[in-house]
Design a protein around this motif. Structure first.
Motif, PDB file in Angstrom:
ATOM      1  N   GLY A  47       0.743  -1.271  -0.102  1.00 37.41           N
ATOM      2  CA  GLY A  47       0.110   0.043  -0.007  1.00 37.41           C
ATOM      3  C   GLY A  47       1.456   1.201   0.062  1.00 37.41           C
ATOM      4  N   GLY A  48       0.549   1.735  -1.140  1.00 37.46           N
ATOM      5  CA  GLY A  48       1.459   3.004  -0.972  1.00 37.46           C
ATOM      6  C   GLY A  48       0.744   4.379  -0.823  1.00 37.46           C
ATOM      7  N   PRO A  49       1.771   5.485  -1.183  1.00 34.88           N
ATOM      8  CA  PRO A  49       0.781   7.171  -1.227  1.00 34.88           C
ATOM      9  C   PRO A  49      -0.391   7.569  -2.343  1.00 34.88           C
ATOM     10  CG  PRO A  49       2.825   7.111  -1.904  1.00 34.88           C
ATOM     11  CD  PRO A  49       2.777   5.607  -1.592  1.00 34.88           C
ATOM     12  N   VAL A  50      -1.291   8.502  -1.910  1.00 33.80           N
ATOM     13  CA  VAL A  50      -1.681   9.021  -2.677  1.00 33.80           C
ATOM     14  C   VAL A  50      -0.969  10.575  -3.129  1.00 33.80           C
ATOM     15  CG1 VAL A  50      -3.582   9.932  -2.955  1.00 33.80           C
ATOM     16  CG2 VAL A  50      -3.587   7.922  -1.682  1.00 33.80           C
ATOM     17  N   TYR A  51      -0.749  11.005  -4.261  1.00 37.78           N
ATOM     18  CA  TYR A  51      -0.053  11.721  -4.551  1.00 37.78           C
ATOM     19  C   TYR A  51      -0.623  12.946  -4.771  1.00 37.78           C
ATOM     20  CZ  TYR A  51       2.849  15.402  -7.752  1.00 37.78           C
ATOM     21  OH  TYR A  51       3.326  16.566  -7.917  1.00 37.78           O
ATOM     22  N   ARG A  52      -0.615  14.247  -3.893  1.00 36.58           N
ATOM     23  CA  ARG A  52      -1.588  15.365  -4.343  1.00 36.58           C
ATOM     24  C   ARG A  52      -0.087  16.522  -4.568  1.00 36.58           C
ATOM     25  NH1 ARG A  52      -6.074  14.368  -4.200  1.00 36.58           N
ATOM     26  NH2 ARG A  52      -6.351  12.888  -1.769  1.00 36.58           N
ATOM     27  N   TYR A  53      -1.048  17.210  -5.697  1.00 40.54           N
ATOM     28  CA  TYR A  53      -0.257  18.151  -6.510  1.00 40.54           C
ATOM     29  C   TYR A  53       0.048  19.614  -6.351  1.00 40.54           C
ATOM     30  CZ  TYR A  53       0.914  20.803 -10.742  1.00 40.54           C
ATOM     31  OH  TYR A  53       2.257  22.138 -11.319  1.00 40.54           O
ATOM     32  N   ASN A  54       1.058  20.106  -5.957  1.00 37.06           N
ATOM     33  CA  ASN A  54       0.937  21.346  -4.913  1.00 37.06           C
ATOM     34  C   ASN A  54       1.131  22.966  -6.117  1.00 37.06           C
ATOM     35  OD1 ASN A  54       1.651  23.506  -3.274  1.00 37.06           O
ATOM     36  ND2 ASN A  54       2.656  23.235  -1.805  1.00 37.06           N
ATOM     37  N   ALA A  55       0.784  23.045  -6.671  1.00 39.52           N
ATOM     38  CA  ALA A  55       0.861  24.113  -7.486  1.00 39.52           C
ATOM     39  C   ALA A  55       2.044  25.050  -7.049  1.00 39.52           C
ATOM     40  CB  ALA A  55      -0.151  24.817  -7.779  1.00 39.52           C
TER      41      ALA A  55
END
Length: 947
Positions: free
Chosen positions: A401-409
């Motif tokens: 189980g890996g991470p969820v990517y959250r884009y930071n503009a």
């Protein structure tokens, strides 16, 4: 059988061309969906650390605010690798490491920037008995094996060393020791500062025929009953725990857990339960949703009297709940629910009521009797149906189980992942060696699945760093290739070069000359590289040659580093660890031999030879031989013993699952007085093996058959196809038997060594059995096998069309014999011979004959004797050099006992136990071999042929 497109074309072509032959019915085929590949040119892998010296047995990682990575090894070592790829040991905990226990998870506290706290989950050393816990006994017997794991908070000092005195044991998780398996151990935080911890079911998975381990016999070790852990509301194992740490080292219970504090027969720390081994998980901080991979059971086929076949799952935990284990798995529907099973009587019972809430009636249950209805998995794979085609149709089932990517503009980072991957869950697969981003639909269901251009091997842990890059801990494949990577997004621009560093030695006496090589270093765009070597790890450039050498003159641990630069100025680096003033021990596992055949339940003798220039005489009590149960590309530590000689009883556990790709591994290790460890490893092959677990193939695919032992075969076999397995030692194999089915024309199975055209060991004839579901055994005698491990090839010959399927095969063996060896003098390449019982042994034959063959007799304690095959007499060292060595003793005594010494160049020397003198070959056959040298020289070195 549903063939692949290639097979389908062959099948239809054969049908179209058949005239008056058998009519071949068309088989429906639905093309599998392929995962959408992400462009490899958009990403680059920056290797931050490589090999055992920098990673040990890697377990978990966490990324700190400055992009440094803190990572753990199972032996208790905590290391920190900075953003430039410099690795140091931060500290080492004292841990208990039987089977899967040891140091597991690591996390960085949300307030790390100011408090520098890190969190570790590990099994502390306690007064636990050595070796294995008993399978049966009384409660008193089992109580001796009670232990626990610590969730502890430490302070990492500014110099990235772990302050071991700062430990705060915040929570303990009780467990039972001495049997395999499942500890879980991943740690993460949510946006509110709540800590999440996964724990395994602490249950032996093998002695339940790989179905539900719910053995309620009162004299059985509790570790065979997962109802005491995963299904127990009053136990912390098999759970996802959630607590809120306080600054004083205590914790409180956040609202919204599964059970409110004070609820009878429950633990308030439980957030979700009913897991088998939730080994890796992550918390998506914006949503608070937990994503975890839960390892599932291994049964090869569904049994209506036991339950479903093996499968694994990724779970999406949006709130508290029960996820089914050990009563159901996967979707937790009736078809994926287990039966109650009476282990004493071996009779089945009704299926558990997972939908309404199963009843935990084990006498070991200390919690609530009725559990909530089970929640279904988010993505399941393996088993009979329901696997996303993007995951592949076969292979290991090992979800990470890996991470969820959250884009930071607003993040100013040139390497952050693109916005197109925002909100994707990064699923990892350890055994299948992939990373796949999964989109999450608005309703929480899994959406489009992509294939990430992962360039490593077995994914152990993943996390996104503060730079938006993906950090991946790679377990490696046993070839000292474990690694830590930072995977950066570059959007198709110029990629950084890849540095490869190898050395001809990693330890040795002072002064130590090391030859360095940059072979394998490359620029993805093909540009010319420049090289900068820092031999001492002090930050200065000591050489710009591609392959320099350097002589170290001061003792200690050195961390040489290679930096390569491409024409555009981008760099890549690699480093290693060299020890000056101490030589790593050489450990030779003489027995068992690599590739040796065995059966589960055998008692296997071992013999280990250790040499170490600095330690001198080896203390055999410091030699450890460990048996691992190999399963696909990973292994489970089962038991160990100390000593240079002895034996290990291999449990029968492994044989219960007909579908599992299981084998044995023996690992002999010795740590010298300077702290360096050497290993000698051998892989053992089961005499009975499933055909579908081939290592390589030409033209062969796996096929599903209900009547096959594991539900699958090596199938779609045509003339000239082959499959292979490695390593195999077949020198005592006498017969090969295959279980086959054929609705085709039949043919032959050629058993060959080394290659598809290698030495022919035997040929088995296969005739039609009338149906692809009707199996029969065919056999052939085996002869002419090499005396060392080789690759086994099964080569298939016959007419046109499909010939037959191979379900499984078995090797019958003769009585194992002591290894036969010959001694070749390195000084003249002549062989030591024993012409008769009275003349001296002399090096006077250039080829091996009967007079040059000896039985190497294990006398225990690391001592051996040589018995001439030609006359049965033992080689003697009569005195301190006055008399030649004679083959004139019918029994082995002190004068016939030698230390078998492994030299640094791989040769062997024989040292007489009675006088400490070395056996020598003085010249080209004119003089006798005599024990008359106090030190090893060229005349005292031999190649042991056939050993």
């Amino acid at each position: 059988m549903t063939p692949s497109p290639r097979r389908l074309r062959r099948l239809l072509t054969a049908a179209a061309l058949a005239a008056g032959g058998t009519v071949v019915a068309a088989v429906a085929y639905a093309p599998a969906a392929a995962a959408i590949p992400l462009p490899a040119s958009d990403y680059q892998h920056v290797q931050l650390a490589l090999g055992s010296a920098e990673l040990g047995e890697p377990m978990s990682l966490a990324v700190m605010p400055d992009r440094s990575v803190i990572h753990t090894a199972r032996d208790g070592t905590v290391r920190v690798t900075d953003a430039a790829g410099n690795t140091k040991v931060a500290g080492k905990l004292s841990v208990y490491t039987h089977d899967e226990e040891g140091l597991q998870g690591v996390a960085v506290d949300p307030g790390f920037a100011t408090n520098r706290w890190v969190w570790l989950y590990y099994s502390p050393t306690l007064s636990t008995p050595a070796g294995d816990a008993p399978a049966t006994g009384t409660a008193a017997d089992f109580n001796a094996w009670k232990g626990h794991l610590n969730l502890s908070r430490f302070t990492l000092k500014a110099d990235n060393t772990l302050d071991l005195t700062s430990e705060k044991v915040v929570m303990t998780v009780d467990n039972d020791r001495g049997l395999c398996c499942h500890v879980g151990g991943d740690i993460d935080f949510d946006a509110q500062g709540n800590l999440y911890l996964t724990t395994g079911d602490d249950t032996n998975p093998f002695e339940s025929a790989s179905y539900a381990p719910i053995d309620e016999r009162t004299n059985r070790n509790p570790q065979y009953d997962a109802q005491r852990s995963s299904a127990n509301t009053n136990d912390l194992r098999g759970k996802l725990l959630r607590i809120h740490p306080n600054t004083d080292g205590t914790y409180s219970i956040p609202s919204g857990n599964m059970f409110a504090p004070g609820t009878a027969k429950t633990r308030p720390e439980i957030y979700a339960m009913g897991f088998r081994n939730p080994f890796r998980m992550s918390v998506d901080k914006p949503t608070g949703v937990v994503y975890l991979g839960d390892y599932g059971p291994d049964a090869g086929t569904t049994d209506p009297n036991r339950g479903p076949n093996g499968q694994v799952e990724f779970d999406r935990v949006t709130g508290p709940g029960f996820f089914g284990w050990p009563y159901c798995t996967g979707t937790n529907t009736t078809s994926e629910t287990y039966n109650e099973w009476d282990f004493a009587a071996n009779v089945t019972g009704p299926k558990y009521n997972c939908a309404g809430g199963p009843t935990n009636n084990s006498f070991r249950n200390t919690g609530l009797t009725t559990l909530p209805g089970a929640k279904a998995s988010w993505i399941r794979y393996g088993g009979d149906a329901g696997t996303p085609p993007e995951f592949g149709a076969s292979g290991s089932e090992s979800p990470m189980g890996g991470p969820v990517y959250r884009y930071n503009a607003s993040l100013n980072s040139a390497v952050k992942f693109p916005q197109t991957l925002d909100g994707n869950f990064f699923a990892g697969e350890y055994g299948r060696k992939w990373i796949k981003p999964v989109k999450i639909n608005a309703d929480g269901s899994p959406g489009e699945i992509s294939t990430f251009p992962w360039a490593g091997t077995q994914v152990m842990d993943m996390a996104f760093g503060p730079d938006g890059a993906l950090y991946v801990l790679d377990y490696g494949t046993g070839s000292n290739n474990q690694a830590l990577y930072r995977v950066e997004y570059i959007g198709g621009g110029n990629r950084a070069p890849i540095a490869k560093l190898t050395v001809d030695k990693t330890s040795g006496p002072n002064p130590l000359t090391v030859n360095f090589s940059s072979a394998g270093s490359s620029d993805p765009e093909g540009g010319a590289l420049t090289y900068a070597w820092d031999f001492d790890g002090d930050g200065t450039t000591d050489s710009t040659a591609a392959n320099p050498s350097f002589t170290y003159t001061t003792n200690g641990t050195k961390t040489p580093k290679l930096t390569v630069k491409d024409p555009q100025g981008l760099t890549g680096s690699a480093s290693t660890v060299i020890t000056v003033g101490n030589t790593a021990p050489t450990v030779k596992l003489n027995l068992p031999a690599n590739g040796q055949l065995f059966s589960f339940g055998d008692t296997v003798p071992f013999n280990v030879t250790v040499t170490d220039p600095e330690d001198g005489t080896i203390d055999c009590s410091k030699v450890t031989v460990t048996y691992f149960l190999g399963h696909d590309q990973h292994s489970h530590q089962i038991t160990s013993k100390t000593g240079c000689t002895g034996s290990i009883a291999i449990p029968v556990d492994g044989e219960h699952d007909a579908a599992a790709n299981i084998y044995g591994i023996f690992d002999a290790s010795y740590t010298d007085n300077g702290g360096l460890t050497g290993h000698g490893i051998a892989t053992l092959q089961p005499r009975h093996r499933q055909g579908e677990h081939f290592g390589a193939q030409s033209g062969v695919q796996t096929a599903d058959h209900a009547s096959a032992e594991g539900g699958k075969t090596a199938g779609y076999i045509e003339n000239g196809d082959w499959i292979s397995y490695s390593p195999y030692l077949l020198n005592n194999a006498t017969q090969f038997t295959a279980r086959v089915a054929s609705a085709g024309s039949g043919g032959t199975i050629e058993v060959r060594a080394g290659s598809p055209t290698g030495t022919l060991l035997g040929t088995a004839t296969v005739t039609s059995t009338g149906s692809w579901e009707t199996f029969a055994n065919v056999s052939t005698a085996i002869s002419g096998a090499p005396s060392t491990a080789t690759t086994l090839y099964l080569v298939f010959k016959g007419g046109s069309g499909y010939l037959f399927d191979v379900d499984a095969f078995t090797f019958t063996t003769g009585t194992p014999t002591t290894p036969v060896v010959s001694l070749k003098s390195l000084t003249n390449n002549n062989y030591v011979s024993a012409p008769n019982a009275t003349t001296a042994l002399i090096a006077n034959s250039a080829t091996i004959g009967t007079a040059q063959q000896f039985d190497l007799v294990d006398l225990g304690g690391g001592k051996v004797a040589l018995r001439a095959k030609s006359n049965g007499q033992f080689v003697c060292a009569e005195n301190a050099g006055a008399n030649p060595l004679l083959a004139n003793r019918a029994t082995a005594g002190s004068w016939e006992t030698f230390n078998l010494i492994r030299n640094a160049d791989g040769s062997e020397s024989l040292q007489a136990t009675v006088n400490g003198k070395y056996v020598t070959a003085e010249n080209n056959g004119a003089a006798s071999l005599i024990a008359n040298r106090d030190a090893i020289g060229p005349w005292e070195k031999f190649d042991l042929i056939g050993y």
